[in-house]
Write an enzyme that holds these catalytic residues in place. Structure first.
Site, PDB file in Angstrom:
ATOM      1  N   LYS A 115       0.942  -0.994   0.069  1.00  0.00           N
ATOM      2  CA  LYS A 115      -0.089   0.071  -0.177  1.00  0.00           C
ATOM      3  C   LYS A 115       0.884   1.159  -0.001  1.00  0.00           C
ATOM      4  O   LYS A 115       0.564   2.204  -0.765  1.00  0.00           O
ATOM      5  CB  LYS A 115      -1.124   0.017   1.267  1.00  0.00           C
ATOM      6  CG  LYS A 115      -2.016  -0.946   0.996  1.00  0.00           C
ATOM      7  CD  LYS A 115      -3.404  -0.529   1.894  1.00  0.00           C
ATOM      8  CE  LYS A 115      -4.476  -1.444   1.634  1.00  0.00           C
ATOM      9  NZ  LYS A 115      -5.469  -1.207   2.975  1.00  0.00           N
ATOM     10  N   LYS A 197      -6.813 -14.785  -9.120  1.00  0.00           N
ATOM     11  CA  LYS A 197      -8.066 -14.713  -8.280  1.00  0.00           C
ATOM     12  C   LYS A 197      -8.955 -13.748  -8.659  1.00  0.00           C
ATOM     13  O   LYS A 197      -8.372 -12.590  -9.250  1.00  0.00           O
ATOM     14  CB  LYS A 197      -7.487 -14.232  -6.770  1.00  0.00           C
ATOM     15  CG  LYS A 197      -8.615 -14.579  -5.733  1.00  0.00           C
ATOM     16  CD  LYS A 197      -8.149 -14.381  -4.484  1.00  0.00           C
ATOM     17  CE  LYS A 197      -9.013 -13.462  -3.599  1.00  0.00           C
ATOM     18  NZ  LYS A 197      -8.544 -12.625  -2.335  1.00  0.00           N
ATOM     19  N   LYS A 200     -11.932  -7.708  -6.088  1.00  0.00           N
ATOM     20  CA  LYS A 200     -12.902  -6.707  -6.385  1.00  0.00           C
ATOM     21  C   LYS A 200     -12.064  -5.254  -7.014  1.00  0.00           C
ATOM     22  O   LYS A 200     -12.850  -4.346  -7.421  1.00  0.00           O
ATOM     23  CB  LYS A 200     -13.599  -6.442  -5.020  1.00  0.00           C
ATOM     24  CG  LYS A 200     -12.853  -5.803  -3.884  1.00  0.00           C
ATOM     25  CD  LYS A 200     -13.647  -5.841  -2.666  1.00  0.00           C
ATOM     26  CE  LYS A 200     -12.904  -5.586  -1.474  1.00  0.00           C
ATOM     27  NZ  LYS A 200     -13.572  -5.470  -0.315  1.00  0.00           N
TER      28      LYS A 200
END
Ligand code: TRP
Length: 331
Positions: A115, A197, A200
């Site tokens: 991040k 995978k 979202k």
């Protein structure tokens, strides 16, 4: 509450954009834990602000996330559903745990490293201490198990290390939690790149089926799903696309792989993709209907949040008072 009842806790980020991967791999499980555990599911708005948020969107997504979990079967009568910032004990214990967590430990967290690379202009202290707030979430409730994705395993290990360290200075304070990570057989992959995978945050919306996608969108996305150049609906090496669609169809219908292969024998990929799309749209239709109902009744959702925060506070303050006494705070 039963004294010896085991506790299950999980935190969910306030993002309405949950996918069928989240639904089939995690949320459906959430609903079943309430048979054997006292369950707390918390919408973690305080974690969300470690990256910049648009306030009106954060507020809307907090309602949506709560509504979506309920629509997916997590019953607010049987589970404690609440919002993190409504229970100040999280932030309070978070501070205490900061003083039991080492700079080096936090520096090694891969999510922090990722991040801070992605948000290089805002590497704030909250992003760095994100895992201690997460540890506080979990340890406040004397949690036994924490259902999470594999990406949160390192944070769970740190939580266990922090709890063990605190307990070694102040014995018998925290229960040491175990992660519960669903088996990889349930992994739902991207429709555009079935070796990855389903995520979202994928930039390609065609790669992902969101729980809130409408029927036509769902069917269109499945029609476009990337498959190999073959035509037989059969699980196999190098057929990641078809394998993924068979997995989704199997989870949604409860049919075995062998039965599915028989059902689609000689029918080709086109037919199969349409069938997967229809089954998925059918499965999500009642979720959508319930979601719309819940979102149309903000006051109803607020009542659920309020009740949840009351239940959670009672449990949280028991642990927090114990911690304060042990630390030598005058209480
Ligand atoms: N970090 C988790 C995630 O990104 C969310 C979370 C916050 C959480 N607190 C938690 C998960 C406590 C489990 C338990 O998915």
């Amino acid at each position: 509450m039963l004294q010896n009842e085991k506790v299950c806790f999980s935190g969910v980020q306030p993002s309405g954009n949950l996918t069928i991967g989240n639904y089939l791999g995690a949320i459906k499980n959430f609903a079943t834990f309430s048979n054997d555990y006292r369950c707390f599911y918390c919408v973690v708005d305080e974690h969300a602000i470690t990256v910049r948020q648009v306030p009106a969107e954060l507020r809307r997504r907090t309602y949506e996330t709560l509504a979506l979990y309920i629509a997916c079967g997590v019953d607010p009568e049987k589970n404690t559903l609440y919002v993190q910032s409504h229970v100040p004990a999280h932030a309070e214990l978070g501070w205490v745990l900061n003083c039991f967590t080492m700079f080096g430990e936090l520096s090694r967290m891969t999510q922090f490293k990722d991040k801070s690379a992605r948000h290089a202009d805002n590497v704030n202290a909250g992003l760095f201490t994100y895992p201690t707030l997460m540890a506080a979430d979990i340890l406040l409730y004397q949690t036994d198990i924490v259902p999470v994705g594999i990406d949160q395993k390192q944070h769970l290990e740190l939580t266990r290390d922090i709890a063990t360290r605190f307990n070694s200075v102040h014995p018998d304070t925290f229960t040491i939690p175990e992660p519960y990570i669903p088996q990889t057989g349930m992994k739902i992959c991207s429709l555009a790149d079935p070796t990855k995978k389903m995520s979202k945050s994928d930039e390609n919306p065609n790669a992902v089926i969101y729980i809130l996608d409408d029927r036509d969108t769902i069917i269109r996305k499945f029609k476009r799903a990337v498959t190999d150049s073959g035509s037989e609906v059969r699980m196999g090496e190098g057929k990641d696309g078809i394998n993924n669609l068979i997995t989704i169809y199997s989870v949604l219908t409860g049919k075995s792989v062998a039965d599915i292969e028989r059902e689609f024998e000689g029918r080709g990929y086109g037919d199969f993709k349409l069938a997967v799309g229809e089954v998925c749209a059918d499965a999500l239709a009642p979720v959508h209907a319930r979601f719309d109902e819940l979102m149309a009744d903000k006051a109803g959702l607020e009542a659920i949040m309020k009740q949840g925060a009351e239940n959670a506070s009672r449990a949280a303050y028991r642990t927090l008072s114990k911690v304060k006494k042990k630390l030598g705070f005058v209480i």
